[in-house]
Design a protein around this motif. Structure first.
Motif, mmCIF file in Angstrom:
data_model
loop_
_atom_site.group_PDB
_atom_site.id
_atom_site.type_symbol
_atom_site.label_atom_id
_atom_site.label_comp_id
_atom_site.label_asym_id
_atom_site.label_seq_id
_atom_site.Cartn_x
_atom_site.Cartn_y
_atom_site.Cartn_z
ATOM 1 N N ARG A 167 0.825 -1.216 0.000
ATOM 2 C CA ARG A 167 0.000 0.000 0.000
ATOM 3 C C ARG A 167 0.856 1.261 0.000
ATOM 4 N NH1 ARG A 167 -3.055 -0.997 5.433
ATOM 5 N NH2 ARG A 167 -0.857 -1.286 5.933
ATOM 6 N N ASP A 168 2.128 1.119 0.294
ATOM 7 C CA ASP A 168 3.042 2.261 0.347
ATOM 8 C C ASP A 168 3.107 2.919 -1.029
ATOM 9 O OD1 ASP A 168 5.385 3.901 0.283
ATOM 10 O OD2 ASP A 168 6.222 2.758 1.955
ATOM 11 N N PRO A 169 2.946 4.232 -1.116
ATOM 12 C CA PRO A 169 3.023 4.910 -2.419
ATOM 13 C C PRO A 169 4.345 4.659 -3.150
ATOM 14 C CG PRO A 169 2.120 6.390 -0.757
ATOM 15 C CD PRO A 169 2.584 5.159 -0.026
ATOM 16 N N ASP A 170 5.400 4.335 -2.396
ATOM 17 C CA ASP A 170 6.700 4.075 -3.014
ATOM 18 C C ASP A 170 6.945 2.598 -3.286
ATOM 19 O OD1 ASP A 170 7.488 6.737 -3.061
ATOM 20 O OD2 ASP A 170 8.273 6.665 -1.018
ATOM 21 N N SER A 171 5.914 1.750 -3.096
ATOM 22 C CA SER A 171 6.144 0.303 -3.196
ATOM 23 C C SER A 171 6.621 -0.127 -4.580
ATOM 24 C CB SER A 171 4.875 -0.465 -2.811
ATOM 25 O OG SER A 171 3.780 -0.087 -3.616
ATOM 26 N N ALA A 172 6.097 0.498 -5.635
ATOM 27 C CA ALA A 172 6.535 0.111 -6.980
ATOM 28 C C ALA A 172 8.016 0.407 -7.163
ATOM 29 C CB ALA A 172 5.708 0.852 -8.037
ATOM 30 N N ARG A 173 8.468 1.533 -6.598
ATOM 31 C CA ARG A 173 9.894 1.862 -6.677
ATOM 32 C C ARG A 173 10.731 0.906 -5.840
ATOM 33 N NH1 ARG A 173 13.160 4.318 -3.388
ATOM 34 N NH2 ARG A 173 11.459 5.035 -2.038
#
Length: 203
Positions: free
Chosen positions: A66-72
């Motif tokens: 769910r972290d906005p930076d998870s894709a990175r």
């Protein structure tokens, strides 16, 4: 594409798991399938799953999808270890930051391995509506997502050989799908299924 699917942890096949993800792999530990449980339970799940991965010689890193930076954050990982829980809760979490798209792209490209058990295996199915016979969709809110990640081309039904309540529901679901001639992937609690470059192997 490299997948490891099981019902309870890695079942009796830790070597198969390591074979799929790679020895010493940096592996993201995902426990979002228990997001509907108290914070203390989620923290304990991270600890337990991370310890199991470290015991196999892997390098675990907690990844909250769910972290906005998870894709990175995926860029630094070789594989994912996705814990069981509620399939619909997990699916909702994967969609929160569009992490599902990044994961699917990398798994299909062969640069990220997916290893998961129970809900962590079932969520790979193309259609999750059948899972409502086992997991409560409302745990993910009023409008649960019913499309899976589609990395497996058929329903995945874990726990088909146990005698506890969830396993009995899974066995009943598998029996119904069999009667209706719906091809599906059955996984017992001590079993594992690997998919490597299109080759499906039961362990």
């Amino acid at each position: 594409m490299r997948l490891f699917l099981s019902s309870l942890g890695f079942g009796d096949h830790p070597d198969a798991l390591v074979g799929v993800v790679g020895a010493g792999a940096r592996i993201g530990v995902v426990v979002n399938a228990v997001d509907d449980r108290p914070a203390a339970d989620r923290a304990l799940a991270v600890e337990i799953e991370s310890d199991e991965m470290a015991r196999l010689g892997l390098r675990p890193v907690h990844l909250d999808v769910r972290d906005p930076d998870s894709a990175r954050l995926l860029d630094g990982l070789d594989a994912l270890w996705v814990r069981g829980g509620n399939t619909f809760v997990l699916r909702a979490a994967l969609s929160d930051a569009d992490t599902d798209t990044a994961i699917v792209d990398r798994v299909r490209a062969g640069t990220l391995a997916w290893a998961g058990y129970s809900a962590g295996a079932a969520v790979l199915s193309p259609d999750l509506r059948y899972v409502s016979e086992v997991d409560d969709p409302s745990a993910a809110g009023p409008s649960p997502i019913t499309t899976g990640l589609g990395l497996v081309d058929r329903p995945v039904v874990p726990h088909v050989d146990g005698s506890y309540d969830e396993a009995l529901r899974c066995a009943a679901l598998s029996a119904r799908l069999t009667r209706e001639d719906v091809d599906h992937l059955r996984i017992g609690d001590r079993d594992a299924v690997t998919v490597v470059d299109g080759v499906v192997t039961r362990h």
